[in-house]
Design a protein around this motif. Structure first.
Motif, mmCIF file in Angstrom:
data_model
loop_
_atom_site.group_PDB
_atom_site.id
_atom_site.type_symbol
_atom_site.label_atom_id
_atom_site.label_comp_id
_atom_site.label_asym_id
_atom_site.label_seq_id
_atom_site.Cartn_x
_atom_site.Cartn_y
_atom_site.Cartn_z
ATOM 1 N N HIS A 133 31.222 26.365 -5.034
ATOM 2 C CA HIS A 133 31.194 25.560 -3.817
ATOM 3 C C HIS A 133 30.763 24.137 -4.163
ATOM 4 O O HIS A 133 29.987 23.913 -5.092
ATOM 5 N N ALA A 134 31.266 23.180 -3.373
ATOM 6 C CA ALA A 134 30.989 21.768 -3.628
ATOM 7 C C ALA A 134 30.797 21.042 -2.313
ATOM 8 O O ALA A 134 31.171 21.535 -1.245
ATOM 9 N N VAL A 135 30.228 19.831 -2.381
ATOM 10 C CA VAL A 135 30.115 18.926 -1.237
ATOM 11 C C VAL A 135 31.112 17.797 -1.435
ATOM 12 O O VAL A 135 31.168 17.193 -2.516
ATOM 13 N N ILE A 136 31.929 17.521 -0.394
ATOM 14 C CA ILE A 136 32.883 16.415 -0.452
ATOM 15 C C ILE A 136 32.570 15.413 0.644
ATOM 16 O O ILE A 136 31.902 15.732 1.632
ATOM 17 N N ASP A 137 33.073 14.181 0.465
ATOM 18 C CA ASP A 137 32.946 13.186 1.520
ATOM 19 C C ASP A 137 34.231 13.165 2.352
ATOM 20 O O ASP A 137 35.126 13.993 2.154
ATOM 21 N N ARG A 138 34.347 12.236 3.273
ATOM 22 C CA ARG A 138 35.474 12.201 4.199
ATOM 23 C C ARG A 138 36.794 11.832 3.509
ATOM 24 O O ARG A 138 37.860 12.009 4.086
ATOM 25 N N GLN A 139 36.727 11.320 2.303
ATOM 26 C CA GLN A 139 37.925 11.020 1.543
ATOM 27 C C GLN A 139 38.323 12.159 0.601
ATOM 28 O O GLN A 139 39.310 12.068 -0.120
ATOM 29 N N GLY A 140 37.513 13.235 0.596
ATOM 30 C CA GLY A 140 37.803 14.361 -0.270
ATOM 31 C C GLY A 140 37.223 14.232 -1.662
ATOM 32 O O GLY A 140 37.489 15.079 -2.524
ATOM 33 N N GLN A 141 36.416 13.192 -1.896
ATOM 34 C CA GLN A 141 35.792 13.028 -3.205
ATOM 35 C C GLN A 141 34.641 14.014 -3.366
ATOM 36 O O GLN A 141 33.820 14.189 -2.457
ATOM 37 N N ILE A 142 34.568 14.682 -4.517
ATOM 38 C CA ILE A 142 33.505 15.648 -4.781
ATOM 39 C C ILE A 142 32.215 14.908 -5.130
ATOM 40 O O ILE A 142 32.186 14.092 -6.049
ATOM 41 N N ILE A 143 31.145 15.199 -4.373
ATOM 42 C CA ILE A 143 29.846 14.579 -4.611
ATOM 43 C C ILE A 143 28.991 15.447 -5.530
ATOM 44 O O ILE A 143 28.295 14.953 -6.408
ATOM 45 N N LEU A 144 29.057 16.765 -5.317
ATOM 46 C CA LEU A 144 28.175 17.687 -6.026
ATOM 47 C C LEU A 144 28.829 19.054 -6.074
ATOM 48 O O LEU A 144 29.445 19.487 -5.097
ATOM 49 N N THR A 145 28.718 19.740 -7.194
ATOM 50 C CA THR A 145 29.241 21.101 -7.314
ATOM 51 C C THR A 145 28.106 22.059 -7.657
ATOM 52 O O THR A 145 26.988 21.647 -7.965
ATOM 53 N N GLY A 146 28.412 23.357 -7.603
ATOM 54 C CA GLY A 146 27.428 24.360 -8.012
ATOM 55 C C GLY A 146 26.449 24.739 -6.938
ATOM 56 O O GLY A 146 25.417 25.348 -7.220
ATOM 57 N N ILE A 147 26.743 24.395 -5.677
ATOM 58 C CA ILE A 147 25.847 24.784 -4.591
ATOM 59 C C ILE A 147 26.289 26.115 -4.019
ATOM 60 O O ILE A 147 27.446 26.506 -4.132
ATOM 61 N N SER A 148 25.377 26.818 -3.390
ATOM 62 C CA SER A 148 25.678 27.998 -2.605
ATOM 63 C C SER A 148 26.432 29.033 -3.407
ATOM 64 O O SER A 148 26.332 29.128 -4.626
ATOM 65 N N ASN A 149 27.159 29.876 -2.698
ATOM 66 C CA ASN A 149 28.019 30.898 -3.283
ATOM 67 C C ASN A 149 29.014 31.304 -2.203
ATOM 68 O O ASN A 149 28.930 30.837 -1.072
ATOM 69 N N PRO A 150 29.981 32.165 -2.520
ATOM 70 C CA PRO A 150 30.993 32.489 -1.512
ATOM 71 C C PRO A 150 30.463 33.180 -0.257
ATOM 72 O O PRO A 150 31.205 33.332 0.701
ATOM 73 N N TRP A 151 29.202 33.597 -0.240
ATOM 74 C CA TRP A 151 28.700 34.364 0.908
ATOM 75 C C TRP A 151 27.661 33.621 1.726
ATOM 76 O O TRP A 151 27.136 34.149 2.687
#
Length: 222
Positions: A93-111
């Motif tokens: 899972h990752a965090v993206i901004d309104r343009q779809g740019q990835i800010i951070l990966t490796g957060i959370s999990n599929p559940w």
């Protein structure tokens, strides 16, 4: 529907069960071919999650694709950012901004969710290993902390602008513990068992015991 956003809403037709993006007083918005929307999360911050060929992306309220369908899952935008699932073997899972740019990966999990909104001008996230912290908008980690022993959840509260952040830990038996986090990321020990209020003074307890609908303890103000 899950709410109205600037005159737009996602509704579900009673006759067909199909969800549509609609503008109040005007009618349905034409969507790209093969795009499907859902009443949850609906319209959030002017963007609408859509599904196309089994992948997820985001439309604007004009029905135009602003972030192509390229994610395994996608959640509502909150404070300008959203959590998505990347197409890799481990379901990152990752965090993206309104343009779809990835800010951070490796957060959370599929559940579970890993992005919880903006706190103190930074992204409040939980990592896959259970740590939590604040991450700057450029991806720099401001602070990263482990949950205390016995805690299984964490929330952050900004009761006053510019002041410290109150950290709420969920413990067993519907009990909670609270600590203070500086805006720079320095974390104190859990000291309080209950906090309530806003502004300059907060009601607190250091020895209370609570549950659904009741709380017993000695109270004061900080």
């Amino acid at each position: 529907d899950d709410g109205l956003d600037d005159g737009f809403i996602v509704v579900q037709r009673e006759d067909t069960g199909v969800c549509e993006l609609a503008e109040l007083g005007v009618g349905p918005v034409t969507l790209p071919e093969g795009a499907e929307v859902d009443h949850s999360p609906g319209v959030t911050e002017g963007l609408v999650r859509f599904e196309q060929d089994g992948l997820y992306g985001y439309l604007n309220t004009a029905g135009e694709i602003v972030i192509p369908a390229q994610y395994d899952c996608a959640h509502a935008f909150r404070d300008g950012y959203a959590e998505v699932g990347l197409l890799d073997e481990v379901g990152t899972h990752a965090v993206i901004d309104r343009q779809g740019q990835i800010i951070l990966t490796g957060i959370s999990n599929p559940w579970s969710y890993g992005y919880h909104g903006v706190v103190a001008g930074a992204l409040f996230v939980e990592w896959e290993d259970g740590d939590w912290g604040l991450v700057e908008m450029d991806g720099t980690i401001r602070c990263r902390h482990a949950l205390p022993e016995g805690a299984d959840g964490v929330w952050l509260h900004e009761f006053s602008a510019g002041g410290p952040i109150w950290v709420e830990y969920a413990l067993a038996d519907d009990e909670y513990a609270y600590a203070l986090l500086s805006r720079e990321g320095e974390l104190g020990e859990p000291r309080w068992t209950w906090v309530s209020g806003g502004g300059e003074l907060l009601a607190v307890s250091e020895d209370g015991v609570g549950g659904w609908g009741y709380f017993e303890g000695t109270f004061g103000y900080v």
